[in-house]
Structures are given as C-alpha cells and as structure tokens.
Design a protein around this motif. Structure first.
Motif, PDB file in Angstrom:
ATOM      1  N   SER A  78     109.115  89.256 121.661  1.00 41.63           N
ATOM      2  CA  SER A  78     110.286  88.439 121.316  1.00 41.63           C
ATOM      3  C   SER A  78     110.764  88.741 119.902  1.00 41.63           C
ATOM      4  O   SER A  78     111.974  88.797 119.634  1.00 41.63           O
ATOM      5  CB  SER A  78     109.954  86.952 121.451  1.00 41.63           C
ATOM      6  OG  SER A  78     109.568  86.645 122.768  1.00 41.63           O
ATOM      7  N   PHE A  88     100.429  85.410 125.513  1.00 41.75           N
ATOM      8  CA  PHE A  88     101.292  84.705 124.577  1.00 41.75           C
ATOM      9  C   PHE A  88     101.468  85.508 123.291  1.00 41.75           C
ATOM     10  O   PHE A  88     102.557  85.535 122.704  1.00 41.75           O
ATOM     11  CB  PHE A  88     100.703  83.330 124.280  1.00 41.75           C
ATOM     12  CG  PHE A  88     101.726  82.301 123.924  1.00 41.75           C
ATOM     13  CD1 PHE A  88     101.925  81.929 122.612  1.00 41.75           C
ATOM     14  CD2 PHE A  88     102.522  81.728 124.905  1.00 41.75           C
ATOM     15  CE1 PHE A  88     102.875  80.986 122.277  1.00 41.75           C
ATOM     16  CE2 PHE A  88     103.473  80.784 124.588  1.00 41.75           C
ATOM     17  CZ  PHE A  88     103.651  80.415 123.261  1.00 41.75           C
ATOM     18  N   LEU A 143     102.749  76.377 128.680  1.00 42.05           N
ATOM     19  CA  LEU A 143     103.351  77.611 128.158  1.00 42.05           C
ATOM     20  C   LEU A 143     104.846  77.435 127.911  1.00 42.05           C
ATOM     21  O   LEU A 143     105.379  77.895 126.892  1.00 42.05           O
ATOM     22  CB  LEU A 143     103.112  78.764 129.142  1.00 42.05           C
ATOM     23  CG  LEU A 143     101.760  79.467 129.084  1.00 42.05           C
ATOM     24  CD1 LEU A 143     101.720  80.591 130.100  1.00 42.05           C
ATOM     25  CD2 LEU A 143     101.490  80.005 127.694  1.00 42.05           C
ATOM     26  N   TYR A 144     105.529  76.766 128.832  1.00 43.83           N
ATOM     27  CA  TYR A 144     106.963  76.542 128.628  1.00 43.83           C
ATOM     28  C   TYR A 144     107.199  75.655 127.410  1.00 43.83           C
ATOM     29  O   TYR A 144     108.106  75.915 126.609  1.00 43.83           O
ATOM     30  CB  TYR A 144     107.593  75.899 129.866  1.00 43.83           C
ATOM     31  CG  TYR A 144     109.060  75.590 129.664  1.00 43.83           C
ATOM     32  CD1 TYR A 144     110.028  76.567 129.846  1.00 43.83           C
ATOM     33  CD2 TYR A 144     109.483  74.318 129.270  1.00 43.83           C
ATOM     34  CE1 TYR A 144     111.376  76.290 129.636  1.00 43.83           C
ATOM     35  CE2 TYR A 144     110.821  74.035 129.060  1.00 43.83           C
ATOM     36  CZ  TYR A 144     111.764  75.025 129.249  1.00 43.83           C
ATOM     37  OH  TYR A 144     113.085  74.743 129.018  1.00 43.83           O
ATOM     38  N   VAL A 181     107.106  84.068 129.507  1.00 48.76           N
ATOM     39  CA  VAL A 181     106.938  84.615 128.161  1.00 48.76           C
ATOM     40  C   VAL A 181     107.981  85.675 127.819  1.00 48.76           C
ATOM     41  O   VAL A 181     108.252  85.927 126.642  1.00 48.76           O
ATOM     42  CB  VAL A 181     105.513  85.200 127.975  1.00 48.76           C
ATOM     43  CG1 VAL A 181     104.465  84.137 128.174  1.00 48.76           C
ATOM     44  CG2 VAL A 181     105.265  86.374 128.911  1.00 48.76           C
ATOM     45  N   SER A 233     103.829  88.245 124.096  1.00 50.00           N
ATOM     46  CA  SER A 233     105.176  87.697 124.188  1.00 50.00           C
ATOM     47  C   SER A 233     105.780  87.468 122.806  1.00 50.00           C
ATOM     48  O   SER A 233     106.974  87.715 122.587  1.00 50.00           O
ATOM     49  CB  SER A 233     105.140  86.380 124.964  1.00 50.00           C
ATOM     50  OG  SER A 233     106.337  85.668 124.814  1.00 50.00           O
ATOM     51  N   THR A 279     103.951  83.871 134.816  1.00 48.99           N
ATOM     52  CA  THR A 279     103.580  84.012 133.407  1.00 48.99           C
ATOM     53  C   THR A 279     104.494  85.006 132.702  1.00 48.99           C
ATOM     54  O   THR A 279     104.921  84.783 131.557  1.00 48.99           O
ATOM     55  CB  THR A 279     102.124  84.484 133.308  1.00 48.99           C
ATOM     56  OG1 THR A 279     101.929  85.619 134.179  1.00 48.99           O
ATOM     57  CG2 THR A 279     101.162  83.388 133.717  1.00 48.99           C
ATOM     58  N   GLU A 280     104.812  86.108 133.369  1.00 49.65           N
ATOM     59  CA  GLU A 280     105.682  87.111 132.770  1.00 49.65           C
ATOM     60  C   GLU A 280     107.106  86.593 132.606  1.00 49.65           C
ATOM     61  O   GLU A 280     107.776  86.869 131.604  1.00 49.65           O
ATOM     62  CB  GLU A 280     105.658  88.374 133.640  1.00 49.65           C
ATOM     63  CG  GLU A 280     104.276  89.019 133.709  1.00 49.65           C
ATOM     64  CD  GLU A 280     104.065  89.779 135.003  1.00 49.65           C
ATOM     65  OE1 GLU A 280     104.959  89.748 135.865  1.00 49.65           O
ATOM     66  OE2 GLU A 280     102.988  90.383 135.164  1.00 49.65           O
ATOM     67  N   THR A 294     106.750  77.668 124.350  1.00 54.90           N
ATOM     68  CA  THR A 294     107.812  78.664 124.182  1.00 54.90           C
ATOM     69  C   THR A 294     109.138  78.023 123.792  1.00 54.90           C
ATOM     70  O   THR A 294     109.858  78.525 122.915  1.00 54.90           O
ATOM     71  CB  THR A 294     107.995  79.464 125.490  1.00 54.90           C
ATOM     72  OG1 THR A 294     106.749  80.065 125.857  1.00 54.90           O
ATOM     73  CG2 THR A 294     109.043  80.556 125.320  1.00 54.90           C
ATOM     74  N   SER A 324     101.055  82.684 117.063  1.00 49.78           N
ATOM     75  CA  SER A 324     100.516  82.253 118.356  1.00 49.78           C
ATOM     76  C   SER A 324      99.155  81.593 118.188  1.00 49.78           C
ATOM     77  O   SER A 324      98.857  80.583 118.834  1.00 49.78           O
ATOM     78  CB  SER A 324     100.402  83.448 119.307  1.00 49.78           C
ATOM     79  OG  SER A 324     101.663  84.033 119.511  1.00 49.78           O
ATOM     80  N   ALA A 352     100.178  91.847 129.106  1.00 46.76           N
ATOM     81  CA  ALA A 352     100.060  91.500 127.690  1.00 46.76           C
ATOM     82  C   ALA A 352     100.141  92.740 126.812  1.00 46.76           C
ATOM     83  O   ALA A 352     100.889  92.773 125.822  1.00 46.76           O
ATOM     84  CB  ALA A 352      98.755  90.752 127.442  1.00 46.76           C
TER      85      ALA A 352
END
Length: 649
Positions: A509, A502, A194-195, A557, A505, A553-554, A198, A86, A53
């Motif tokens: 992003s 998150f 999470l998906y 994200v 991420s 997880t990586e 995202t 987030s 993170a």
C-alpha cells in the motif's frame, strides 16, 4: 487441460491484455501507471501460486526502488516503517487469541454431539439433516472462525449421513460448504478484525453490526433448504421413524414411561406414593430440575432486563449560581463556604423611636385558607415526605420499550410450547443440547456480549474466550498436552500467515500510494460522475469478481486500501461498507476456481463425489448471498441498528 485451469489462465490473459491496452493507450507512462502495473502483476503472481504475503512485499520493494530511482536506502526505510506500523497495531493481538480459542473448541470434539442433537431436534423439519448441518456449521463456525476446520469436520460427519439418507450430492455439499463459511462473517471474525485495522473502523462496532446480517444469511440458507425439500423431496427425503427414534434411559423406562409421555406430568406423578418404587427420588428430582430450567431462566432474564430497560439514569444536578447572587435558601449548605461571623462587625443601629408595627390585638386577622406560618409549614413537611418519595420513585421509572415486550412475548410463547409438548423423547434431546449446544452458545455470547456491551476490548474478550475454550476442552476430557501443543502450533502458523500478510499489505500500500496509483484510480472513478448507489454497486461487483480468483485475505489487504479513500467523497459510512464487503466476501470461499471450501470438502468426501457436483451445490447459495447483500443495502438498519442503539452512531 482441466476446466479450472482454463478458467484461471483466461482470467490471467484478460489481466495481461488490460495491462497492454492501458500502456498502449497513454502518451507517457507515469509512476501512476507503474502502480497499476504493480497491482496487475500481484494478481497474476498470486493466481500462479506464489505466496501472497511475500509477493506483496517483493512487488512493493521492486516498484518502490523504481520510484526512488534506485535509492536502496530509502526503499529499505519505507519497508521498515511499514513493517513497524503493522507490528504496533494492537488490534491484531486479538487474532492469535481468537484462533487459539477456535482450535481448542475444535479439539473438544463437540461437533459430533452437536450435529446429532440438532438433527434429532429438527427431525420433523423438511430437509432436517441439511438444516441441522447449517445450524451446526453456523454455531461451530462462530465458535472457531476457522472455515477449513468446520468444512472438513462436517464433511466427515454430515456428508456420509446425508448421502445415506438419500440426499442429493449437490444439496449436501452446498449446505456444508456454505454453512462452514459463515465463520468469516459472524463475530468473532478475523475478517472483521483485518478490515477494522485496514479501514480504521472500530472492531467493536463491526462486531455489533455484523451480528444480525450473519443471522440473516444463515436464516436465508435454512429457508432455501426447507423450500427445496418441500418442492423436490427427492433432494432431501424425510427421516425414517428409526432414524428419529430416541432411546430412553433405564430409570425412565422403569417409572414406567415411554417416549411419548408428557414428561412434566409423569415426573410429578412419580413423586406421589409408591409409583417410583424402583426409581430413586433423587433421580426424579434431578429430571424435574432440568424440566424447570428453561422457565427459571426465562423468569430471571425477564426480571433482570426489566430493571435495566425501565430505569431512568439519574443525571447529576449542580446548583450553580451567578457570582454575587444570593442563595435561595437562608440555611448554609453543609460542607460549603460559609459567611464569616459578624461578631464585632458593624451592626444596624437600633430602631428606637422609629415607627413600629401596631399591636395585633383586635387587628385584622389572616382570612381562612391563607398560607400557614413558617412553623406550621415545617410541621406539615414530615407528613408529606412519604408521598413525595413515592412520586420520585415513580419518576425514576419509564415504560418498557416495545421491542422488550415483543421479544419476551415471543420467548414466553416458545417456553410455553416447550412445556406443552415436552415428551420424554424431547427431554432426552434437550439434555443432549445441554451437553453440546448450550456450552458453545454460552461461550460465544459471553465473548461477544462482553465486547458489544463495552465490558472488555476485543483483545481482552479474545483472551477470555481462549480461557473458555481451554476450560471447555477440559470439561469434556479432551485436554491433554498433545492437544495444547497442536493448538499452539496451529495458532502460531495461522497467526504468522495473517500478520505477514498484513506486513506485506502495508509495504504494498505504501508503494502504491508513493507511485500515485491510488490518485490515478480516484481520478478515474471521480471522472465517471457516479452517484452513491452506482459507486456501491460498482464496488460490490468488483469485489464479487475478485472473489473468483482471490481469497478474502488478499482482497482485504490489497483492494480495501483502494476503495476506502473514496468513501468520504460518496458519503458512504465505512462501517456499512465493511458489512457489505463481509457479506460479499462469502463468495471468496464459494466461487470457483479458488473456492477453498470446495477443496476442503473434496479432500474428505467419498471418491464418487466430484468437484463439479460440489461447485453445482454452491451456486444457489452464492445467489442467496447476493440476495442478502441487496436486503442489507435496502434496509441498512439490519446492520446499523445495533451499533446505533449501543453506541449512538
């Protein structure tokens, strides 16, 4: 140096060489190339062990500062906006609630009872201990969703039992690690949340879509174990008669009865005369009630679903007429607008002296069979009303669909087999399942059912699941202040990790998009003129390879925001792509060198079990995952049938 370190350093070396080759091959380094450099450096930093993170946040801040030519104010503004975005995502509220449910269920100590009852229920199946391990892992992983907890507990419970029974170390380790990873695919899954957050896909539809692929993957694992147990019985020898023995309670033995007696017949005989003189009648009736329970549930389920699948939903009918048109009925509708009274209004003049109808005496009469006068028709209406009502009721029903008949035919056959072969030994196993298997299944189905059928949102269902886990721990007398404090602490720790990830991420992003890295990748992919199939194959290979050095997880994200904008161009459904990714990301826990489930198992395994043996046991299950991805791609209905049926996608 260990092989794992060599492998990791080799991957980092390849990444560094790719960076150098890219920078040397361009005439001018643009912001887009800086974005790709940032992506590569993030992967290397994570592989070196830096916190994911904060690595994402740090790299994002540094490269945003470079993109803004050293303007720290605009850099901090971007960080605050990304973090607030987030924090305002209400989908993420479900994560701590589902995690809390998982920790409470874990501490209810159901897994030991569940494993014992499952391995006795499957005692005659080839590779029964490994099959019971996979089924137990699938159920427990679904209830908890915490891979580390499931693999650790099953490593303490099932691995020694399988090794004592003569199982191959690789087979035993592979079954535990592969089964424990099913929690990241089968709902309720944090990965899918999470998906969805995202990719902007409905979590409800993702849960509905992932249900059958998860069952398919678990079923393929079980089939593989059974086949290998038949081909190579030395890998998974059958249980001995002593290991399959079930102890009967004293009242059953006093009937008298042994383990092989047919339970329903013997219990009914015990109610006659003095054959149960030493056994209370109430005890016999309670056993009969347990025997009748599956049949009663089958009847209730069949009756309840019959009405729902055969009832035609009535649609509201509105008699809308054009403006100025006359109503087809001369009688005014109740409660509707009525014509004003005509008292005092202009009336038609009397027709005195006008032509009148001739008298009907002696005139020609209506022939027989002609329509009756209005009065006669009105009198006949009450007599035909019951027939019309019956026809209307029949019109409100439709035939039951084929899937209902097939499903309940199979279920009915299973219930019939249950009663046909129900001995007292199997009755005791059934009671053990009632105390361990069915409470978890009821909790899982109530949570998932309320989400999938639209009764609650994922967050509300997660809250209900947390309450269910709380009640389950209390019912098994495992609820204490220490258990609650530990569960809350672990929930806060896990949720903080996911939410900070998150936030990192979002910052990464935003920086990547600002630098134009996303645009550069899109141009490169589009320049290859790939078809839809080639794009899906390429993306899944990339995700499969990323699962070796990185955790799921990586991958979600960092790399999903890169793939998702390309889906529209290739005509790929984001829901279907998410299901492929969820199946593929099972490899993140089973592929060395960052196969976390292997390290979880190694931490609790006996000293003679090596990491290489665990890795060797994982490889066949990785091959099964690739087969599952292929099957899902060839038959998308495995994942899309349920969302299409429920939500009309």
């Amino acid at each position: 140096m260990r092989k794992e370190l060599w492998f990791g350093f080799s991957i980092m070396g390849l990444v560094l060489l790719s960076i150098v080759w890219m920078l040397l091959g361009v005439d001018k380094i643009t912001h887009g190339h800086q974005g790709l450099l940032m992506l590569s450096l993030v992967v290397i930093a994570i592989m070196l062990g830096f916190p994911t993170a904060f690595t994402l946040m740090g790299m994002g801040m540094i490269f945003t500062w470079l993109a803004y030519d050293g303007d720290i104010r605009r850099t901090l503004d971007l960080m605050v906006q990304a973090a607030y975005k987030s924090m305002a995502n209400d989908v993420l509220i479900a994560i701590p609630l589902f995690v809390f449910m998982g920790y409470l269920v874990e501490r209810a100590n159901l897994i030991e009872k569940l494993f014992k009852s499952m391995h006795l229920a499957m005692a005659r199946v080839p590779g029964s201990l490994a099959v019971a391990t996979l089924v137990t892992c699938a159920i427990f992983a679904t209830a908890t969703g915490i891979v580390g907890a499931v693999v650790t507990l099953m490593g303490l419970l099932a691995l020694p039992a399988m090794l004592r029974a003569g199982y191959s170390t690789s087979m035993a380790a592979g079954a535990i690690t592969a089964g424990g990873c099913l929690g990241i695919l089968i709902p309720p899954s944090v990965l899918l949340i999470l998906y969805g957050a995202t990719a902007g896909v409905s979590v409800v539809q993702l849960y509905a879509g992932a249900f059958f692929p998860g069952l398919m993957l678990a079923g393929l694992y079980v089939v593989y174990v059974i086949i290998m147990a038949k081909i190579k019985p030395q890998w998974a020898p059958p249980l001995s008669a002593e290991e399959r023995r079930v102890d009967l309670p004293a009242p059953i033995r006093a009937l008298p009865a042994d383990a092989g007696n047919h339970a329903p017949r013997r219990l009914l005989q015990a109610l006659k005369g003095k054959r149960n003189a030493e056994v209370p009648t109430g005890y016999v009736l309670r056993q009969l009630a347990l025997v009748l329970l599956p049949g009663l549930l089958f009847v209730l389920l069949a009756a309840g679903t019959w009405r729902s699948v055969t009832t035609v939903q009535a649609e509201a009918q509105y008699d809308i007429q054009p403006i100025g048109a006359e109503s087809s009925s001369s009688a005014p509708a109740e409660g509707g607008l009525q014509e004003p009274p005509t008292d005092g209004a202009l009336q038609e003049p009397p027709a005195e002296g006008a032509l009148q109808e001739p008298p009907v005496e002696g005139a020609v009469q209506e022939p027989p069979g002609a329509e009756p006068p209005p009065a006669a028709a009105a009198a006949a209406e009450p007599a035909s009303a019951p027939a019309a009502t019956a026809e209307a009721a029949a019109a409100e029903r439709k035939p039951a669909p084929t899937w209902w008949w097939v499903g309940f035919a199979v279920l009915g056959a299973l219930v019939a087999v249950f009663y046909l072969f129900l001995s007292f030994a199997r009755l005791e196993i059934f009671k053990m399942l009632l105390a361990s298997f069915f409470p978890l299944v009821v909790l899982i189905l109530s949570v998932l059912g309320s989400i999938v059928f639209g009764l609650t949102t994922p967050t509300e269902a997660a809250a209900m699941g947390s309450l269910g886990g709380f009640l389950l721990a209390a019912a098994y007398r495992r609820l204490s202040m220490d258990v609650v404090k530990e569960s809350v602490y672990l929930t806060a720790k896990t949720s903080a990790m996911v939410c900070w990830l998150f936030v990192g991420s979002a910052i990464f992003s935003a920086a990547f998009a600002l630098l134009g890295g996303q645009e550069l990748i899109e141009k490169w992919v589009l320049s290859m003129n790939l078809s839809k199939v080639e794009f899906l194959v390429l993306s899944q290979i990339v995700i499969f390879l990323l699962g070796w050095p990185l955790e799921w997880t990586e991958i979600i994200v960092i790399f999903m925001p890169i793939f998702i904008p390309l889906l529209d161009h290739f005509g790929v459904d984001p829901l279907f792509f998410g299901l492929l990714v969820a199946l593929n990301l099972q490899t993140a826990f089973l592929s060395p060198p960052v196969a976390m489930s292997a390290f979880y198992l190694k931490g609790v395994a006996p000293p003679h079990v090596t990491l290489n043996q665990i890795f060797a046991g994982m490889i066949p299950f990785m091959g099964i995952q690739i087969l599952a991805i292929f099957l899902l791609y060839q038959w998308p209905g495995i994942g899309l049938w349920l969302p299409q049926t429920l939500y009309g996608r």
